[in-house]
Design a protein around this motif. Sequence first.
Motif, PDB file in Angstrom:
ATOM      1  N   MET A 111       0.625  -1.230   0.388  1.00  0.00           N
ATOM      2  CA  MET A 111       0.054  -0.142  -0.215  1.00  0.00           C
ATOM      3  C   MET A 111       0.656   1.234  -0.079  1.00  0.00           C
ATOM      4  O   MET A 111       0.684   2.487  -0.704  1.00  0.00           O
ATOM      5  N   ILE A 112       1.669   1.022   0.954  1.00  0.00           N
ATOM      6  CA  ILE A 112       2.615   2.415   1.147  1.00  0.00           C
ATOM      7  C   ILE A 112       3.740   3.037  -0.476  1.00  0.00           C
ATOM      8  O   ILE A 112       3.657   4.456  -0.690  1.00  0.00           O
ATOM      9  N   SER A 113       4.701   1.741  -1.306  1.00  0.00           N
ATOM     10  CA  SER A 113       5.368   1.558  -2.111  1.00  0.00           C
ATOM     11  C   SER A 113       4.200   1.580  -3.144  1.00  0.00           C
ATOM     12  O   SER A 113       4.599   2.615  -3.833  1.00  0.00           O
ATOM     13  N   VAL A 114       3.735   0.429  -3.654  1.00  0.00           N
ATOM     14  CA  VAL A 114       3.265   0.660  -4.758  1.00  0.00           C
ATOM     15  C   VAL A 114       1.863   1.144  -5.486  1.00  0.00           C
ATOM     16  O   VAL A 114       2.013   2.112  -6.307  1.00  0.00           O
ATOM     17  N   PHE A 115       0.981   1.251  -4.618  1.00  0.00           N
ATOM     18  CA  PHE A 115       0.260   2.159  -4.276  1.00  0.00           C
ATOM     19  C   PHE A 115      -0.193   3.342  -4.093  1.00  0.00           C
ATOM     20  O   PHE A 115      -1.038   4.728  -4.071  1.00  0.00           O
ATOM     21  N   GLN A 116       1.415   3.949  -3.382  1.00  0.00           N
ATOM     22  CA  GLN A 116       0.925   5.182  -2.410  1.00  0.00           C
ATOM     23  C   GLN A 116       0.084   5.874  -1.380  1.00  0.00           C
ATOM     24  O   GLN A 116      -0.053   7.239  -1.547  1.00  0.00           O
ATOM     25  N   MET A 117       0.027   4.870  -0.780  1.00  0.00           N
ATOM     26  CA  MET A 117      -1.563   5.456  -0.592  1.00  0.00           C
ATOM     27  C   MET A 117      -1.099   6.175   1.038  1.00  0.00           C
ATOM     28  O   MET A 117      -0.075   6.633   1.893  1.00  0.00           O
ATOM     29  N   PRO A 118      -1.588   6.974   1.366  1.00  0.00           N
ATOM     30  CA  PRO A 118      -1.659   7.752   2.935  1.00  0.00           C
ATOM     31  C   PRO A 118      -0.910   6.847   4.237  1.00  0.00           C
ATOM     32  O   PRO A 118      -1.074   6.141   4.299  1.00  0.00           O
ATOM     33  N   VAL A 119       0.047   7.625   5.016  1.00  0.00           N
ATOM     34  CA  VAL A 119       0.323   6.759   6.118  1.00  0.00           C
ATOM     35  C   VAL A 119      -0.700   6.498   7.201  1.00  0.00           C
ATOM     36  O   VAL A 119      -0.890   5.198   7.001  1.00  0.00           O
ATOM     37  N   GLY A 120      -2.044   7.196   7.249  1.00  0.00           N
ATOM     38  CA  GLY A 120      -3.220   7.167   8.048  1.00  0.00           C
ATOM     39  C   GLY A 120      -3.634   5.792   7.344  1.00  0.00           C
ATOM     40  O   GLY A 120      -4.119   5.029   8.300  1.00  0.00           O
ATOM     41  N   VAL A 121      -3.492   5.838   6.612  1.00  0.00           N
ATOM     42  CA  VAL A 121      -4.830   5.216   6.015  1.00  0.00           C
ATOM     43  C   VAL A 121      -4.100   3.975   6.074  1.00  0.00           C
ATOM     44  O   VAL A 121      -4.530   2.785   6.405  1.00  0.00           O
ATOM     45  N   VAL A 122      -2.825   3.752   5.249  1.00  0.00           N
ATOM     46  CA  VAL A 122      -1.737   2.397   5.547  1.00  0.00           C
ATOM     47  C   VAL A 122      -2.392   1.648   6.445  1.00  0.00           C
ATOM     48  O   VAL A 122      -2.195   0.571   7.210  1.00  0.00           O
ATOM     49  N   PHE A 123      -0.834   2.549   7.927  1.00  0.00           N
ATOM     50  CA  PHE A 123      -1.866   2.510   9.184  1.00  0.00           C
ATOM     51  C   PHE A 123      -2.936   1.319   9.767  1.00  0.00           C
ATOM     52  O   PHE A 123      -3.101   0.130  10.749  1.00  0.00           O
ATOM     53  N   ALA A 124      -3.875   1.820   9.470  1.00  0.00           N
ATOM     54  CA  ALA A 124      -5.441   1.865   9.514  1.00  0.00           C
ATOM     55  C   ALA A 124      -5.556   0.474   8.801  1.00  0.00           C
ATOM     56  O   ALA A 124      -6.387  -0.684   9.761  1.00  0.00           O
ATOM     57  N   ALA A 125      -5.715   0.544   7.710  1.00  0.00           N
ATOM     58  CA  ALA A 125      -6.126  -0.602   6.606  1.00  0.00           C
ATOM     59  C   ALA A 125      -5.333  -1.547   7.498  1.00  0.00           C
ATOM     60  O   ALA A 125      -5.991  -3.398   7.158  1.00  0.00           O
ATOM     61  N   SER A 126      -3.851  -1.097   7.993  1.00  0.00           N
ATOM     62  CA  SER A 126      -3.067  -3.065   7.917  1.00  0.00           C
ATOM     63  C   SER A 126      -3.050  -3.693   9.280  1.00  0.00           C
ATOM     64  O   SER A 126      -3.355  -4.564   9.334  1.00  0.00           O
ATOM     65  N   VAL A 127      -4.380  -2.441  10.510  1.00  0.00           N
ATOM     66  CA  VAL A 127      -4.161  -3.331  11.597  1.00  0.00           C
ATOM     67  C   VAL A 127      -5.425  -4.343  11.744  1.00  0.00           C
ATOM     68  O   VAL A 127      -6.374  -4.557  11.658  1.00  0.00           O
ATOM     69  N   LEU A 128      -6.657  -3.488  10.738  1.00  0.00           N
ATOM     70  CA  LEU A 128      -7.952  -4.247  10.511  1.00  0.00           C
ATOM     71  C   LEU A 128      -8.046  -5.191   9.065  1.00  0.00           C
ATOM     72  O   LEU A 128      -8.662  -6.197   9.556  1.00  0.00           O
ATOM     73  N   CYS A 129      -6.648  -5.283   8.676  1.00  0.00           N
ATOM     74  CA  CYS A 129      -5.788  -6.735   7.769  1.00  0.00           C
ATOM     75  C   CYS A 129      -5.893  -7.591   9.034  1.00  0.00           C
ATOM     76  O   CYS A 129      -6.486  -8.641   8.735  1.00  0.00           O
ATOM     77  N   GLY A 130      -5.386  -7.969   9.881  1.00  0.00           N
ATOM     78  CA  GLY A 130      -4.638  -8.306  11.156  1.00  0.00           C
ATOM     79  C   GLY A 130      -5.783  -8.542  11.706  1.00  0.00           C
ATOM     80  O   GLY A 130      -6.282 -10.336  12.697  1.00  0.00           O
ATOM     81  N   ALA A 131      -7.397  -7.783  12.203  1.00  0.00           N
ATOM     82  CA  ALA A 131      -8.170  -8.157  12.826  1.00  0.00           C
ATOM     83  C   ALA A 131      -9.508  -8.730  12.166  1.00  0.00           C
ATOM     84  O   ALA A 131      -9.970  -9.766  12.224  1.00  0.00           O
ATOM     85  N   ILE A 132      -9.143  -8.234  10.591  1.00  0.00           N
ATOM     86  CA  ILE A 132      -9.521 -10.013   9.744  1.00  0.00           C
ATOM     87  C   ILE A 132      -9.830 -11.555   9.809  1.00  0.00           C
ATOM     88  O   ILE A 132      -9.736 -12.175  10.003  1.00  0.00           O
ATOM     89  N   LEU A 133      -7.912 -11.099   9.944  1.00  0.00           N
ATOM     90  CA  LEU A 133      -7.084 -12.945   9.937  1.00  0.00           C
ATOM     91  C   LEU A 133      -7.512 -13.932  11.289  1.00  0.00           C
ATOM     92  O   LEU A 133      -7.814 -14.401  11.613  1.00  0.00           O
ATOM     93  N   GLY A 134      -7.173 -12.019  12.361  1.00  0.00           N
ATOM     94  CA  GLY A 134      -7.988 -12.798  13.559  1.00  0.00           C
ATOM     95  C   GLY A 134      -9.094 -13.117  14.025  1.00  0.00           C
ATOM     96  O   GLY A 134      -9.308 -14.380  13.934  1.00  0.00           O
TER      97      GLY A 134
END
Length: 715
Positions: A106-129
Amino acid sequence: MAARTGASSVLQTLQSRFSFRIFLSDLLSKSWMEPAIPFAIMVALITYFSLTVPNYATAYNLVELPRQFAEFGFVAIAMAIVIISGGIDLSVGAIVGIVNLVALLMISVFQMPVGVVFAASVLCGAILGGFNGVLIGYLKARPFLTTMVTLIIYRAIVEIINKAYAVQIATAWVDNSAWDILGDGLILGVPVNVVILIAVALVGHVFLRNSRPGWHIMSIGSSRKAARHVGIKVERLLCLTYVMSGALCGLAGVLYAARQNSPGTDTGTGWEVTALTAVVLGGISLAGGKGTIGRAMIGAVIVFVLVNGLVRLGMPGPVTSVGLGLLLLAAVGLDVKWAKNRAKVIQKIYVNPTRVDFGRMPEIARDSGSPLAENNALATVEAIGLDQIEGPEDVILDRQGRLYGSTREGWIVRFSGEDFSHRDVFARIGGRPLGMAFDKDENLIVCVGGMGLYGVRPNGEVYKLTDQTNRTWYKLNDDSRLRLADDLDIAPDGKIYFSEATIRYEMHSWHVDGVEGRGNGRLVEHDPATGETRTVVKSMVFPNGVCVTHDGQAVLVASTWLCKIFRYWIAGPKKGQMDIWADNFPGYLDNINRASDGGYWVALVGIRYPAFDLAMRSPRFRYRMVKEIPVDEWIFPGVNNGCVIKLDANGKPEASYWDPGGENHPTITSMREHKGYLYLGGLENNRIGRLKLKGVDETWSGWNSYWGDKRRDLS
């Protein structure tokens, strides 16, 4: 000779107040002593590597080591929460690996904002859990097998993502200051990821220890069946724990991505085993229901410091693994032994007898002519409320002449009418109501064992006055809670003085205090006008009877195990001082109350006997007794025969009233004089006794003695 006697008295006083074994038992009783072995290992490892590894304790290293540790710390917390709930999560490392790649993508390829990357990453982990949580919580799959399967699936996902985007991630250039701060920044000299870890650990600690969902998770871990029976939503909370675990791993993954910027497929590999080892090493039970975030952090630090230190000492990987395994086996073994035997150690050293020398037993033989001589005066007293009251420890009469008794059921029972034939439950307080006194507004003030000081209004409404006093700053254990408030009286200014028999023993084990003979009690003052409660006399030996003197200048306090009465001055030139008012009684004192002639009545709950007097002079004997003999075979103070002693205004015995066989009124704990009669209460009795007195003022009552002819409009 006098100097030697004085020095011996001072030494005995010091021994009765201070004991290293008491300090040690109090220290071991603290909950934060449970992880003592892991904490000691952690400190020892840090100290060892600081002394042996070059530049280990430098300022730079002290910043970089916590920075490298932070992500593993999140995974350890995730594993701890799941294990406390009674489960296990073997997919934590794989979730970190997936989120690491997702964040970099998200941060390097799609150039998303850091806040979005941070929130989406935590959400991704929550979904997997959450996927684990649905399978385990709602579909009731087994945690070990389920998370092992998801570990394999998630690792395969890491391989797929890495093959598809590894080149793009590796060749992309991230020019984002916020991302750099997240990975390498400092806040007041502390790495950003460490600050986040500390915040999460504190929130997690509060969540588990001080929130309803946290308590429910602990309950589920202790017994899933019992938790379901009390109405806890087991499935929902189990799913929630895996969601939290996944979110924490997602947090670790995004922070790892910001720090390393590496799309490697081995990210998080083996972390599940290392995290599991860390939390178990920290003292979290694999059986569930026991553990804290702090313990997880201690175990995680041990594992991290050990691996890092061995690597920096140049140890090969296999040697490091072997060393880690051996140390962990030893530490876990020690920790298991410590957890198993800590309670036994405390039990062995908790009771700490001290020397008590009663002196020569006063003469009580029937033909001795002593005012303390045995007789049968109580053998035929009248019984009130026979089989209608259980254990009236204290009795009292109100302005209207109605009779009250505090009972074992936690009630205040009232008898009224002709010959006290009418019985009703005046109030249901709970706990164990003990001493009672009426204030000037006719509120019944009650000491309640295990609860504190309570009041009952004339209409039966119960209210709390206080359940704590000021804490002693130098004590390890918090002694502000009132454990065994047992008797009270009220001074002319309205202040309530009450005794707390012991701060070391509970209501069910009060008699063990007698074997110890130590100054574990105190006299406490409560001012209803200000609501302030404070301890006025500390280190008293089982104070168990309180009476304000007729002139209102002092408070008499009966010490049960010392068989003497102290006088604490509350007014006049001696205010704040205490002296011995009466000494060397033939039995163990309980309540003390006013008499109509200016003297006092005192109850003997039991009678001294030579074997226990001798045992009290030998603390070594009693210490061996409590260590080596079952509690039901200990020598205890005798609390069977009943006796009431009449004292004059100076504390000298004038007469005594006995029930030598203890058949009619054993274990007498209280007595009240009222209009020519003496009313008797007893801890083990099923009645209230009434004895007709001769040669007394038959118009005198306790109410008028305290409050005169004051009346209160009860309409």
